[in-house]
Design a protein around this motif. Structure first.
Motif, PDB file in Angstrom:
ATOM      1  N   GLY A 453      14.488   7.136 -51.869  1.00  0.00           N
ATOM      2  CA  GLY A 453      13.181   6.756 -51.352  1.00  0.00           C
ATOM      3  C   GLY A 453      13.021   5.282 -51.053  1.00  0.00           C
ATOM      4  O   GLY A 453      12.029   4.876 -50.447  1.00  0.00           O
ATOM      5  N   PHE A 454      13.985   4.443 -51.469  1.00  0.00           N
ATOM      6  CA  PHE A 454      13.941   3.017 -51.174  1.00  0.00           C
ATOM      7  C   PHE A 454      14.609   2.768 -49.821  1.00  0.00           C
ATOM      8  O   PHE A 454      15.575   3.448 -49.446  1.00  0.00           O
ATOM      9  N   SER A 455      14.100   1.778 -49.100  1.00  0.00           N
ATOM     10  CA  SER A 455      14.668   1.388 -47.814  1.00  0.00           C
ATOM     11  C   SER A 455      14.836  -0.123 -47.804  1.00  0.00           C
ATOM     12  O   SER A 455      13.871  -0.868 -48.035  1.00  0.00           O
ATOM     13  N   LEU A 456      16.073  -0.579 -47.555  1.00  0.00           N
ATOM     14  CA  LEU A 456      16.383  -2.010 -47.531  1.00  0.00           C
ATOM     15  C   LEU A 456      16.961  -2.333 -46.161  1.00  0.00           C
ATOM     16  O   LEU A 456      17.979  -1.751 -45.757  1.00  0.00           O
ATOM     17  N   THR A 457      16.304  -3.260 -45.427  1.00  0.00           N
ATOM     18  CA  THR A 457      16.705  -3.580 -44.056  1.00  0.00           C
ATOM     19  C   THR A 457      16.970  -5.078 -43.927  1.00  0.00           C
ATOM     20  O   THR A 457      16.028  -5.872 -43.810  1.00  0.00           O
ATOM     21  N   PRO A 458      18.254  -5.501 -43.981  1.00  0.00           N
ATOM     22  CA  PRO A 458      18.585  -6.899 -43.720  1.00  0.00           C
ATOM     23  C   PRO A 458      18.680  -7.149 -42.214  1.00  0.00           C
ATOM     24  O   PRO A 458      19.063  -6.263 -41.446  1.00  0.00           O
TER      25      PRO A 458
END
Length: 789
Positions: A453-458
């Protein structure tokens, strides 16, 4: 544009309308004539129908006491209580006696009256009615496709006592072609209001015809009595022109002009102009202050060589002219003039976009007299070319990589006042750049990781911007002025120190972002019945954190500021976002969002933004503008205000909105907007307040509150009343106020409005009215966009 003469609109809806209606299911077959009566007799081709006589075909029915019908010629001679229903058009005609040919549809009716279905207009604010059109005449002829009514009238009011009638010795009508009325009189409750010896009205697919417009009459304490007349010229099917001349008894003549055209299917344009030749306001000793001027607008669109083109060019001679002679309050207080034109083409399934842009933005800082240098900021693109590429997946897989870019080449110009700024008069000096070039390119790559459920966008952007000109030293500072009557301060308190260098400037920057979205939290509740929220309510919480690091911008103060590209600065910040949403689901399964509350807050680990923020002055950088439109940097600081946006709509009859910024450093709300709207049945009310209480060095302080309310609606029968008021609490002044009373009958309406305007040089009372015919149109000095109803 005013409507054509009211009588023309009435004629266009006469009973010969070509309205296609569904036919009855039990009609005779095609080419069959059905006869019915109490008794029938015949003699050769003649059929004699006596008592409750009826002749019916696929398209119409004639009934009467007695009918003689010739089956060879198809002529019917009806006597006594003649009634005709025309199924295809919906017409119903009554007469004492009539002659009618069922084959050619020619005939004559004596002592005729009847109805024709009205075409109900659906334009917002237009008075409507379901009444048909009633018509009456001593006799009427139908000659093939032509109707002639003799000594009669028409109306869409209920008879026998209609509010209005349109009366003429002759109505000559060809459905779908034209209508002519001779010696026509428009009567209101029997009183003649308007007379025309001859009038022609086209009824075709494009019903345009050259002619005079509705006369305009009004009264104003600022302009005096107002008299106006106009002319509409239908040049050809692709072009038309409208000119209106008005005379203000206290000020002089004014001209409004419109020219529009559609040369082909993909091209059209519209030109509007407004000019006032003002005699001036007497100042004593024979001197006058001239406040006239002109403004115009050109809008156009086209397609050429695969490009889509748009143009919106606006010109204003002076802010003084707009304040003095604009028709409505919202326009009169607007101090900007914006123009833009562009050509755009998309390539490869919209993956790439090429833009050519010409743009000008004018912001008037204060009112200046005619022939004085305008106190304004001017920004121009002369022109700009942009090439953009949207996100494309260049590395599919478990760790995808998207690539996009933006690039532009622009020729820019900036002009602005310098030195002391006062509420009236020209600037002390004008800072003006020669056109300078700016080249900018910014490729961007990003990826995304998802887990539980986590979203990490670099993401990473590398920017390169080249300027052909720059400020000589880091000395550009702005101190905005405080408010005085809605304009800059009456005392000088703003200085700008600027000097240009001929040297170019190359800016290189790197922008790294890391965007984190947490799992969405949800919970469903059953609300108490007294809240009337329906069966179920879902509460949703969404949280987001965004880290951004920008570096490489070491000469921020030397950059000439034109748009958001130029206020990019170094930053090292962490921004938090929290969204609360409430959804309602009723018994039918319909879902509606009833509450949205968004909070945002930023922590700055570089309080000076790489040296871009100076103490004791107003500072604007892109990082803060993306958080809130209100400036809050008067020096280095480590955190932002908490921005809040709350919208609540629990029921259709109630809505509440509150947008504000709370500054923990000053421990107060530094700006806010509050709005409430309530509607219950025929009653409605609204309230709104806009307040700015931050430091005057940042934003001029303001506190304005507006109220509105009333009873009724645009189409409600009987009396309707409503009004609005805008107060400036700092100046203790009512800036704008109006009250309108309307009375609607079953077929027409009357509206009266008293309008009070008091700001700047304008102190005015206006008395306006309008008269509306249901389903037809409105004329008068009260324009539709300015009405409460």
């Amino acid at each position: 544009m005013r409507i054509l003469l009211l009588l023309a609109i009435v004629i266009s809806s006469l009973p010969a309308q070509s309205i296609i209606r569904p036919l009855k299911a039990d009609l005779p077959p095609q080419d069959e004539i059905r006869l019915r009566a109490v008794t029938q007799d015949s003699n050769g081709p003649m059929r004699y129908l006596r008592g409750a006589s009826v002749i019916e075909t696929t398209e119409m029915k004639i009934s009467a006491d007695d009918i003689d019908f010739n089956s060879d010629t198809d002529w019917a001679y009806a006597r006594g209580h003649v009634h005709m229903d025309h199924y295809s058009t919906g017409e119903k005609i009554n007469a004492d006696h009539a002659e009618y040919n069922l084959q050619t549809e020619e005939g004559k009716f004596w002592n005729v009256n009847g109805t024709s279905p009205a075409k109900i207009m659906t334009n917002p604010g237009t008075l409507t009615t379901t009444n048909p059109f009633y018509f009456q005449a001593l006799w009427a002829d139908r000659i093939k496709d032509r109707y002639i009514l003799h000594k009669g009238f028409i109306t869409d009011c209920k008879i026998p006592k209609p509010w209005w009638i349109f009366q003429a010795p002759t109505f000559d009508i060809i459905p779908g072609n034209r209508a002519i009325a001779r010696h026509s009189v428009f009567r209101l409750h029997g009183v003649p209001i308007m007379y025309l010896p001859y009038y022609y009205r086209p009824l075709g697919r494009n019903p345009r015809q050259s002619g005079f417009l509705t006369p305009n009459f009004g009264n104003s304490t600022f302009y005096g009595y107002i008299y106006g007349e106009g002319y509409y010229w239908a040049i050809n099917p692709s072009y038309d022109m409208t000119g209106v001349v008005e005379y203000f008894t206290q000020r002089g003549p004014a001209i409004s002009y419109n020219f529009r055209g559609k040369p082909n299917q993909v091209t059209d344009f519209n030109f509007n102009a407004y000019d006032v030749e003002d005699r001036g306001v007497p100042l004593g000793n024979g001197a006058y202050e001239q406040q006239g001027g002109r403004e115009f607008q050109v809008t156009a669109r086209t397609q050429i060589a695969g490009f889509t083109g748009r143009l919106n060019y606006n010109y204003l001679s002076s802010l003084l002219f707009r304040e003095a002679f604009s028709y409505n309050f919202a326009t009169a207080i607007y101090n900007e003039v914006d123009s833009i034109g562009f050509l755009q083409r998309r390539f490869r399934h919209d993956s790439y976009t090429l833009n050519f842009i010409v743009q000008q933005n004018q912001v008037f800082q204060s009112v200046t007299l005619l022939n004085q240098t305008p106190n304004q900021v001017i920004l121009q693109k002369l022109p700009s070319a942009e090439f953009l590429g949207r996100d494309q997946n260049i590395a599919p897989g478990p760790v995808p990589v998207w690539f996009s870019f933006a690039s532009s080449a622009s020729l820019l110009l900036r002009s602005e006042p310098t030195g002391a700024i006062t509420s009236y008069g020209p600037p002390a000096a004008v800072f003006h750049t020669d056109p300078y070039s700016r080249f900018d390119v910014e490729p961007h790559v990003q990826t995304s990781f998802r887990w539980a459920g986590f979203s990490l966008t670099p993401g990473l952007s590398l920017g390169l911007t080249s300027y052909s000109n720059s400020y000589a030293t880091n000395s550009t500072t702005y101190t905005p002025v405080s408010s005085c009557g809605g304009y800059p301060s009456c005392t000088p308190n703003s200085t700008v120190s600027e000097s240009l260098s001929e040297s170019s400037l190359l800016r290189k920057n790197a922008d790294f972002t890391l965007d984190l979205h947490t799992p969405t939290l949800e919970r469903i509740y059953t609300p108490p019945k007294w809240l009337r929220l329906g069966g179920k309510v879902k509460h949703v919480i969404e949280a987001e954190a965004k880290y951004e690091y920008v570096t490489g911008i070491n000469e921020f103060q030397r950059i000439i500021h034109y748009d958001e590209t130029d206020i990019l600065s170094n930053t090292n910040q962490l921004t938090f976002y929290l969204n609360n949403r409430l959804y309602r689901k009723d018994a039918k399964g319909n879902v509606a969002e009833i509450l949205t509350w968004r909070l945002a807050y930023a922590r700055y680990y570089d309080p000076t933004f790489g040296g871009a923020v100076l103490p004791g002055v107003r500072n604007v950088v892109l990082a803060t503008e993306e958080l809130t439109p209100f400036a809050f940097l008067d020096g280095p600081r480590s955190y932002s205000p908490i921005t809040s946006s709350l919208v609540l709509t629990p029921l259709p009859l109630f809505s509440f909105e509150w947008r504000t910024d709370y500054d923990p450093l000053r421990r107060k709300f530094i700006d806010q907007f509050v709005g409430v709207t309530i509607r219950k049945g025929k009653y409605f009310a609204s309230m709104g307040e806009s307040a700015i209480t931050t430091l005057p060095i940042l934003v001029p302080q303001a506190n304005q509150i507006s109220f509105g309310g009333g009873y009724g609606s645009a189409n409600r029968r009987g009396w309707n009343i409503g009004g609005t008021s805008t107060q400036d609490l700092l100046l203790s002044r009512t800036l704008f106020q109006n009250i309108q009373a309307s009375y609607n009958t079953d077929c027409c309406g009357f509206s009266f409005q008293l309008r009070r305007t008091n700001f700047g040089i304008r102190n005015d009372n206006q008395y306006l009215f309008s008269f509306s015919l249901a389903n037809l149109g409105t004329f008068g000095s009260l324009q539709r966009q300015e009405r409460v109803f």
